[in-house]
Design an enzyme around this catalytic site. Structure first.
Site, PDB file in Angstrom:
ATOM      1  N   GLU A 155     -71.147   2.441 -32.159  1.00 54.63           N
ATOM      2  CA  GLU A 155     -70.870   3.614 -33.003  1.00 54.63           C
ATOM      3  C   GLU A 155     -70.291   4.779 -32.216  1.00 54.63           C
ATOM      4  OE1 GLU A 155     -73.687   1.858 -33.252  1.00 54.63           O
ATOM      5  OE2 GLU A 155     -73.775   1.144 -35.317  1.00 54.63           O
ATOM      6  N   HIS A 202     -84.244   2.858 -39.953  1.00 59.22           N
ATOM      7  CA  HIS A 202     -83.110   2.628 -40.852  1.00 59.22           C
ATOM      8  C   HIS A 202     -83.190   3.460 -42.129  1.00 59.22           C
ATOM      9  CE1 HIS A 202     -82.487  -0.699 -38.169  1.00 59.22           C
ATOM     10  NE2 HIS A 202     -81.451  -1.155 -38.846  1.00 59.22           N
TER      11      HIS A 202
END
Lengths: 368, 325
Positions: free
Chosen positions: B60, B129
């Site tokens: 990322e 998450h």
């Protein structure tokens, strides 16, 4: 560099004369060679003048320059050598030791010094400071404060060049301390995976802040490229001919084959990591003096050009005088310039707030 | 009007903007060959090819940073984060580089990037998450933050986001991806920074955004049927820029406010809203502003308990009744 050639300085031409014979250097006119020299001297004098401004006081007894000041003295041949190879679609991005690259791409030293002084006439209107010089019109994308954080952006510039179908490259500069940042390795992988024309340039001055390479990095820095299947190279950053000869190969390859590479350029900085940092905990004065005396990139190149009969010692002296005068004029300009206003604080935040007639969004952008 | 899923509305916005502007590219993990981890980008690779729809490695910081660099050169990347929770590994790129580069360059550089992906709890995937970072993102001047609650809004807002010249962070919701809503065939855009009154009412204003809009509408229905209470639901849709005027107009009408958010209470979006409401409509309030948030702990895994940690219609109903008591 002392004002006059000094007996204590061993002015010798570059050790390996072959680099001067490389086509990219052999094809230079005398004027172009002098220009390379002039740029290096201008950087040196700018840095020395900014150092004086940083350590001195203004007329009100306050500081001329705030924050950090990371000087480029000793590393001039790298920025000048690399940026002298730029074409229309070659881009540059670097970290916070960014003054040399800014001058090498052609930024106005008045605007640079004014930025250091936090003045509205600065290249970033006093909003960026020493670490954040930008000149997108000259393909110079900063000037970034976080170690290694600019390297993915450099890959993005290379991506943009390729996406738009241009024959160009991005040179993403970093120091030797940056090679251990995760973002750098992610950037390596992407550039290699996608065949992006990005040249990662490690300006290895031997110290990541105050920690030597031996104490911070395992293995050979540039050789880490092999793990990503990338080409790599090394060269001596004290010889501008060698920098150009080495970088030229990788830039051409990036243009022709859209391939990335890692190039480690060995160099040395004369000042502390930043000016405010103590410089006696991790290296000796003798070490610094040895570099200044025997490997100074400006002295080396001056000796080379004298040996080549490109110019005379008097001409070199005139260039130096002009560079001193330019740096002094930049400081005077910066000193005389106004600061941004409090109203300026909230300008340049959003494109939309700066272009209100074209604004498409609604609602409040700012919360005071 | 055709009924389509929230994910399809997003996909259609992407496809329309990819067609409209050759500078738009879609990048992210599994967006191409895999058809999207949540199938948002299904079919786009086939239609637009690998230059426009690019699969990235799980990296990322690298690929978001690459998108930011490309955007400085005029590419308009739409980057997918498989989960917004992964923003933390790209934090420096998102909030140092994208958010600051225009300012630090004195306005010389634009960063027209969109970063999109789901940001929600409620799927039993644990604390790593389940982040909802809209407050953290919106705390950075220079960025825009959008949290759509319906298919219609998602499509119209994403098209505006892609055309915007500032960095826009677009926070979707995995639980809403399969929700169907009416979306017209003809093209439309919704400006960022414009709230939407999703239900009109007299007695109480619920200010909310994202999935809690849907839950608040359910609670409003129960409050109307079972308690004869008329609730107005204001959907912010965009967190920054913020349409506080629509909120204040509703407060001046109902005089009572409940802020509902899928955020932890401390320094959340609700904290900013309640500050602004009391500062600008103090005399219009008949009661202290109430707030219903996610219970203040990392997201619990245990499925039935996670549903109670998050806002839900029953919790909203109770909070509304307490406020009106």
């Amino acid at each position: 560099m002392s004002k006059k050639p000094s007996a204590t300085i061993e002015q010798k031409p570059a050790a390996n004369a072959a680099h001067g014979q490389a086509p990219v250097n052999a094809s230079l006119s005398k004027g172009q060679k002098i220009e390379l020299f002039r740029q290096m001297v201008r950087i040196r004098r700018f840095e020395e003048r900014s150092h004086r401004a940083y350590t001195g006081k203004n007329a009100n007894g306050g500081s001329n320059i705030g924050g950090f000041l990371h000087l480029y003295n000793g590393q001039e041949a790298i920025a000048v050598g690399c940026c002298s190879l730029m074409g229309a679609h070659d881009h540059v991005i670097t970290a916070y030791r960014d003054h040399g690259h800014a001058i090498a791409v052609g930024m106005d030293t008045k605007a640079l010094m004014a930025e250091l002084y936090g003045k509205v006439t600065g290249c970033s209107k006093g909003k960026g400071g020493s670490m954040h010089f930008f000149a997108p019109a000259r393909n110079y994308w900063g000037g970034h404060g976080i170690v290694g954080g600019q390297i993915p952006l450099g890959v993005g510039l290379a991506y943009g060049v390729k996406y738009k179908g241009n024959k160009g490259s991005a040179m993403a500069f970093m120091g030797d301390g940056a090679v251990n940042q995760g973002a750098v390795h992610e950037a390596y992988n992407l550039a290699a995976l996608w065949n992006l024309p990005c040249i990662f340039v490690i300006e290895n001055n031997g110290y990541s802040m105050g920690t030597s390479q031996a104490r911070s990095s395992a293995g050979e820095l540039a050789k880490r490229a092999e793990g990503y299947g990338m080409a790599w190279g090394m060269c001596d950053g004290h010889d501008v001919y060698e920098v150009r000869a080495t970088m030229d190969k990788f830039i051409r390859r990036a243009h022709e084959e859209s391939k990335p590479a890692v190039v480690e350029i060995r160099t040395y900085r004369y000042r502390g990591h930043s000016v405010a940092d103590p410089d006696n905990t991790y290296r000796t004065k003798t070490e610094i003096e040895d570099y200044r005396r025997t490997k100074d990139p400006i002295q080396v190149f001056q000796a080379t050009l004298l040996a080549e009969d490109v110019f005379t010692a008097e001409a070199a002296e005139q260039i130096d005088e002009a560079a001193r005068a330019e740096a002094e004029a930049a400081a005077e300009f910066a000193d005389a310039s106004p600061y941004p206003t409090v109203e300026d604080i909230q300008k340049d935040v959003y494109w939309e707030s700066d272009n209100p007639t074209e604004r498409k969004s609604e609602g409040r952008l700012f919360f005071n | 009007m055709p009924l389509i899923e929230y994910r399809e509305a997003i996909r259609n916005a992407l496809a329309e903007e990819l067609t409209r502007d050759p500078n738009v590219v879609v990048m992210g993990e599994e967006v191409g060959q895999f058809q999207g981890a949540y199938k948002v980008t299904k079919g786009l690779l086939e239609k637009f090819g690998p230059t426009r729809i690019a699969d990235t490695p799980i990296s990322e910081a690298g690929f978001i940073g690459m998108g930011i660099g490309a955007s400085m050169l005029g590419v308009r990347p739409v980057m997918e984060l498989m989960f917004w929770s992964f923003y933390s590994v790209a934090f420096d790129q998102i909030l140092n580089n994208a958010a600051n580069v225009r300012y630090m360059s004195g306005g010389q550089i634009n960063c027209p990037i969109v970063i999109r992906g789901p940001a929600n709890g409620g799927t039993n995937v644990g604390a790593t998450h389940s982040h909802t970072p809209e407050n953290i993102l919106a705390a950075h001047p220079g960025v825009k933050v959008v949290v759509p609650s319906t298919a219609y809004d998602a499509k119209g807002l994403l098209k505006s986001a892609i055309r915007d010249n500032d960095p826009v962070f677009f926070l979707e919701n995995t639980i809403l991806y399969g929700e169907k809503g009416e979306v017209p065939d003809e093209e439309y855009v919704i400006p960022l920074g414009k709230a939407d009154v999703k239900r009109e009412g007299r007695d109480l204003t619920i200010v909310t955004y994202g999935r809690p809009v849907i839950q608040s509408l359910a609670a409003a229905e129960l409050l109307a049927k079972e308690h004869d209470i008329s609730v107005e639901v204001v959907d912010l849709r965009t967190i920054r820029p913020l349409d506080i005027d629509t909120v204040l107009a509703s407060v001046r009408k109902t005089h009572r406010v409940l802020v509902v958010e899928e955020q932890k209470p401390f320094c959340g979006v609700g904290a900013q809203l309640t500050y602004m409401i009391q500062a600008e409509a103090f005399d219009d309030l008949d009661a202290p502003i109430a707030r219903l948030c996610t219970i203040d702990a990392p997201a619990i895994y245990s499925p039935p308990v996670e549903a109670e940690q998050l806002p839900n219609p029953q919790r909203i109903l109770k909070a509304a009744l307490a406020l009106l008591d």
